[in-house]
Design an enzyme around this catalytic site. Structure first.
Site, PDB file in Angstrom:
ATOM      1  N   LYS A   1      13.384  -4.578   9.535  1.00  0.00           N
ATOM      2  CA  LYS A   1      13.325  -5.976   9.052  1.00  0.00           C
ATOM      3  C   LYS A   1      12.780  -6.937  10.087  1.00  0.00           C
ATOM      4  O   LYS A   1      11.950  -7.804   9.790  1.00  0.00           O
ATOM      5  CB  LYS A   1      14.715  -6.444   8.592  1.00  0.00           C
ATOM      6  N   LYS A   2      13.225  -6.784  11.324  1.00  0.00           N
ATOM      7  CA  LYS A   2      12.784  -7.688  12.395  1.00  0.00           C
ATOM      8  C   LYS A   2      11.260  -7.593  12.548  1.00  0.00           C
ATOM      9  O   LYS A   2      10.566  -8.599  12.643  1.00  0.00           O
ATOM     10  CB  LYS A   2      13.489  -7.304  13.695  1.00  0.00           C
TER      11      LYS A   2
ATOM     12  N   ASN B   1       5.543  -9.244  12.035  1.00  0.00           N
ATOM     13  CA  ASN B   1       4.132  -8.958  11.736  1.00  0.00           C
ATOM     14  C   ASN B   1       3.432 -10.112  11.019  1.00  0.00           C
ATOM     15  O   ASN B   1       2.211 -10.235  11.067  1.00  0.00           O
ATOM     16  CB  ASN B   1       3.999  -7.665  10.924  1.00  0.00           C
TER      17      ASN B   1
ATOM     18  N   TYR C   1       9.517  -0.368   8.394  1.00  0.00           N
ATOM     19  CA  TYR C   1      10.678  -0.574   7.520  1.00  0.00           C
ATOM     20  C   TYR C   1      11.827  -1.141   8.345  1.00  0.00           C
ATOM     21  O   TYR C   1      12.991  -1.039   8.006  1.00  0.00           O
ATOM     22  CB  TYR C   1      11.073   0.703   6.753  1.00  0.00           C
TER      23      TYR C   1
ATOM     24  N   LYS D   1      -2.850   5.923  -4.441  1.00  0.00           N
ATOM     25  CA  LYS D   1      -3.933   6.819  -4.020  1.00  0.00           C
ATOM     26  C   LYS D   1      -3.870   8.153  -4.768  1.00  0.00           C
ATOM     27  O   LYS D   1      -2.791   8.689  -5.013  1.00  0.00           O
ATOM     28  CB  LYS D   1      -3.861   7.066  -2.509  1.00  0.00           C
TER      29      LYS D   1
ATOM     30  N   ASP E   1       0.844  -1.193   0.000  1.00  0.00           N
ATOM     31  CA  ASP E   1       0.000   0.000   0.000  1.00  0.00           C
ATOM     32  C   ASP E   1       0.879   1.242   0.000  1.00  0.00           C
ATOM     33  O   ASP E   1       1.652   1.465   0.932  1.00  0.00           O
ATOM     34  CB  ASP E   1      -0.886  -0.019   1.256  1.00  0.00           C
TER      35      ASP E   1
ATOM     36  N   HIS F   1      -7.609   9.453  -1.856  1.00  0.00           N
ATOM     37  CA  HIS F   1      -6.865   9.454  -0.591  1.00  0.00           C
ATOM     38  C   HIS F   1      -7.625  10.152   0.538  1.00  0.00           C
ATOM     39  O   HIS F   1      -7.605   9.705   1.678  1.00  0.00           O
ATOM     40  CB  HIS F   1      -5.517  10.160  -0.816  1.00  0.00           C
TER      41      HIS F   1
ATOM     42  N   LYS G   1       9.101  -9.014   9.596  1.00  0.00           N
ATOM     43  CA  LYS G   1       8.982 -10.476   9.697  1.00  0.00           C
ATOM     44  C   LYS G   1       8.034 -10.863  10.832  1.00  0.00           C
ATOM     45  O   LYS G   1       7.193 -11.755  10.686  1.00  0.00           O
ATOM     46  CB  LYS G   1      10.372 -11.087   9.916  1.00  0.00           C
TER      47      LYS G   1
ATOM     48  N   TYR H   1       3.127   9.864  -0.568  1.00  0.00           N
ATOM     49  CA  TYR H   1       4.274   9.370   0.209  1.00  0.00           C
ATOM     50  C   TYR H   1       5.611   9.651  -0.476  1.00  0.00           C
ATOM     51  O   TYR H   1       6.656   9.459   0.124  1.00  0.00           O
ATOM     52  CB  TYR H   1       4.148   7.859   0.475  1.00  0.00           C
TER      53      TYR H   1
ATOM     54  N   GLY I   1      -1.641   2.054  15.986  1.00  0.00           N
ATOM     55  CA  GLY I   1      -1.576   3.412  16.523  1.00  0.00           C
ATOM     56  C   GLY I   1      -1.055   4.239  15.378  1.00  0.00           C
ATOM     57  O   GLY I   1      -1.654   4.279  14.325  1.00  0.00           O
ATOM     58  N   SER I   2       0.100   4.847  15.540  1.00  0.00           N
ATOM     59  CA  SER I   2       0.654   5.572  14.409  1.00  0.00           C
ATOM     60  C   SER I   2       2.105   5.875  14.695  1.00  0.00           C
ATOM     61  O   SER I   2       2.464   6.162  15.825  1.00  0.00           O
ATOM     62  CB  SER I   2      -0.106   6.883  14.206  1.00  0.00           C
TER      63      SER I   2
END
Length: 291
Positions: free
Chosen positions: A246-247, A252, A244, A56, A22, A89, A250, A27, A192-193
């Site tokens: 890496k750990k 998620n 962004y 978007k 997405d 958007h 993976k 962005y 959250g954000s």
């Protein structure tokens, strides 16, 4: 995701198994994301049809005549022939031009007036032209959705409504409405954000530090983030996980390895406080401001 991280993060996400990506013109990283997708197609990891890519239409392009050029600009940046999903958007139109967030000399946003039904018709034409497989919306309230759904001569209805959605803002009424109309709810800021100054209210509590989520995570030997993502999946919501690291990218994916029992779902529902991290405060005062 910053430009400098977008290429590697997207490549890695595809390598570990993500297939739904997405992004958006806003962005400013579609060039790097497109490069990552193309490199993973070139090395045989995926075929183009394995990837579901969303872009978007930004608020400065809501005039009908600007819609297709905006999508073509995204496709050019991506170096792809089509996107899988193209969505409006945000429903508040801003003054067209180079500026992403045009403002006057006092720093106040410069609005435009556009009939969203006409914008929608331009999106329908993009679908007919094969530039996008599906079309949808983002940040629309139920009245705005109904305006499109009840539009005379509607050819395609929105396939989705992408909205801020997490345990502090569970959107249950909007989700019920979307489901009743066969519109798929998609959750952004599901964790959250990440606290981007200017876009997010920094005074709000950090969702992933919530003690209730922590306790549930501990019980399932998962992270609070994975619990927040699993919660959405079990409600029938498409969930976006932005990272962004890496750990964590993976981590998620652990979301598919367990299930939350009904009592945990109920407990998480109870965390709702209608708290919005992304209130798009610059757009307050516009007749199409959705919140």
């Amino acid at each position: 995701v910053p430009k400098s991280e977008a290429l590697e993060a997207t490549k890695y996400a595809i390598e570990v198994g993500f297939r739904h990506i997405d992004s958006a013109y806003l962005y400013q990283n579609e060039e790097q994301v497109g490069q990552a997708i193309r490199s993973k197609i070139a090395d045989g990891t995926v075929k183009r049809e394995d990837i579901f890519y969303t872009s978007k239409l930004w608020a400065t392009f809501l005039r009908p005549e600007l819609v297709r050029p905006a999508l073509e600009k995204s496709l050019k940046n991506l170096q792809l022939d089509y996107v899988d999903l193209y969505i409006i958007h945000f429903p508040v139109a801003l003054k067209p031009g180079e500026e992403l967030l045009p403002t006057d000399e006092n720093g106040k946003a410069l609005f435009d007036t556009v009939d969203l039904c006409r914008t929608w018709e331009a999106l329908e034409k993009c679908k007919d032209a094969g530039l996008t497989k599906s079309i949808g919306v983002s940040n629309f309230n139920h009245q705005q959705l109904e305006r499109i759904l009840n539009k005379p001569g509607l050819k395609y209805k929105p396939v989705c409504n992408q909205v801020e959605c997490h345990p502090y803002l569970n959107q249950s009424k909007l989700l019920d409405f979307c489901k009743s109309k066969d519109i798929i709810p998609v959750a952004y800021s599901a964790l959250g954000s990440q606290r981007v100054k200017g876009w997010v209210n920094l005074n709000h509590p950090v969702l992933l530090e919530d003690p209730v989520l922590h306790a549930i995570a501990k019980k399932h030997k998962q992270t609070s983030a994975v619990i927040a993502l699993r919660y959405q999946l079990q409600r029938g919501v498409v969930v976006l996980a932005k990272s962004y690291n890496k750990k964590r990218i993976k981590e998620n994916l652990q979301v598919f390895n367990f299930e939350l029992p009904p009592e945990d779902m109920k407990t998480i529902d109870g965390l709702n406080q209608n708290l919005r991290y992304c209130d798009f405060s610059y757009a307050v005062g516009h007749p199409d401001y959705p919140f």
